[in-house]
Design an enzyme around this catalytic site. Structure first.
Site: not given
Length: 289
Positions: A131-133, A135
Site C-alpha cells: 500500500l502507498d505510504r 494509504t
C-alpha cells in the site's frame, strides 16, 4: 532469489550492492564515500558466500556484496498497526496512514515491515503486496520465505478482490457507477504517475456511495502504482488531502494532520495453501487514523 549471507538484524535485512568490478575498497570509496570505505576496512561488507570483503578483495563486474546500512534519522509515525488476523503463514494488519509498507528512501525503521518484524519477532516477514505510504487499511504479510511466492502470486495474478473507500468532491455532471480504463506509467525519479496513450493497463470501477458526504467505493481490477489516485484526479474529483494529484504539494515530514482520504477497506481471496476463503476488513474509516 539468492538468500543473503547476513540475517535480518533488528527487523532490517542487509543492503545488496551490485559492483562495477575491480577492487571493492576503491569502488566503495569512489561511489559511496569514506564512510562506506571504512565499512570495508572494518570487515562489515560481505561477499555473496558470506566471506568478509577485505582491503585486497577484487571482484568481477556484476558481483554482489552485502552490508547493513546506517539508519537515517526518521520522524516516528505515531500510530499503531493493529493485527486483524494471524496464522502460521500470514499476518494481516490494519496499516495506518503515513507508514510506508517497506523501507525506501528516508523511510526505513518507520515502515510497517520493520516495525512488525520487531514487534512479532518474525525475521522472514514479507509483504504479499503493498500500500502507498499515505494509504491506510488492510495489508497482508507472509511469515516464512517458503510460502511467500504463493501469496504474492495471488496479487500478481489479480486473484484478490480489493475494495477501497475514498473521500472526494462530487461533480453533478459525472454519472456513476463508471469504469475508468487507461494506461498508467510511473517513471523512476518522478513523484507522480501519469496517463499515456496506448493499451490500457489500469482499470478501476468507481461507485458513488454518498453524494452529500463525497464518499466513493473504488474497486481496482489491476494494481498500478497510484492507480486510484490517478483515476480520481483524471475524473476531476481528486481524493481529499492528496499531496501529489493533481498537483504536488510540499508536506512537512512531521505533519500528520491531513491524512489522505483513501482506505484499503477489504481484501478477499482463496488461501492457496489451505483452500479457505478469507475476507479481511479494516476497522478504520475515512476521516481518521
Amino acid at each position: 532469489m539468492t538468500t543473503p549471507p547476513l540475517p535480518v538484524r533488528d527487523g532490517l535485512g542487509p543492503a545488496r550492492v551490485r559492483l562495477r568490478g575491480g577492487a571493492v575498497l576503491v569502488e566503495f570509496a569512489e561511489r559511496f564515500g569514506e564512510a562506506a570505505a571504512a565499512k570495508v576496512l572494518r570487515g562489515e561488507v560481505f561477499c555473496a558466500d558470506g566471506t568478509p570483503v577485505t582491503a585486497d578483495t577484487v571482484l568481477p563486474p556484476g558481483s554482489v556484496v552485502y552490508l547493513y546500512r546506517e539508519l537515517p534519522e526518521e520522524v516516528p509515525v505515531p500510530f499503531d498497526i493493529p493485527i486483524l488476523y494471524r496464522d502460521e503463514n500470514i499476518v494481516v494488519v490494519d496499516k495506518p496512514h503515513f507508514l510506508a509498507t517497506t523501507p525506501r528512501g528516508r523511510h526505513v525503521a518507520q515502515t510497517a515491515l520493520v516495525r512488525l518484524r520487531r514487534q512479532l519477532d518474525l525475521p522472514e516477514l514479507s509483504p504479499a503486496h503493498r500500500l502507498d505510504r499515505l494509504t491506510a487499511g488492510v495489508l497482508l504479510f507472509t511469515t516464512r520465505r517458503e510460502v511467500r511466492g504463493r501469496y504474492q502470486r495471488l496479487f500478481a495474478d489479480e486473484a484478490v478482490r480489493k475494495i477501497y473507500l475514498a473521500g472526494a468532491p462530487v461533480r453533478p455532471d459525472l454519472e456513476f457507477p463508471r469504469v475508468v480504463r487507461s494506461r498508467i506509467i510511473k517513471r523512476r525519479g518522478s513523484l507522480q504517475a501519469v496517463e499515456e496513450p496506448g493499451e490500457p493497463n489500469a482499470e478501476t470501477l468507481v461507485e458513488l456511495l454518498d453524494a452529500s458526504a463525497g464518499r466513493y467505493r473504488l474497486t481496482p481490477r489491476t494494481g498500478r502504482t497510484h492507480q486510484l489516485r490517478v483515476h480520481m484526479a483524471v475524473l476531476g474529483v481528486p481524493i481529499v488531502n492528496d499531496p501529489l494529484y493533481p498537483e504536488v504539494v510540499d508536506v512537512a515530514p512531521d505533519d500528520f494532520s491531513s491524512p489522505l482520504q483513501l482506505l484499503a477497506h477489504s481484501v478477499e481471496f482463496t488461501d492457496p495453501l489451505t483452500g479457505r476463503t478469507h475476507r479481511f476488513v479494516s476497522a478504520r474509516s475515512i476521516g481518521g487514523q
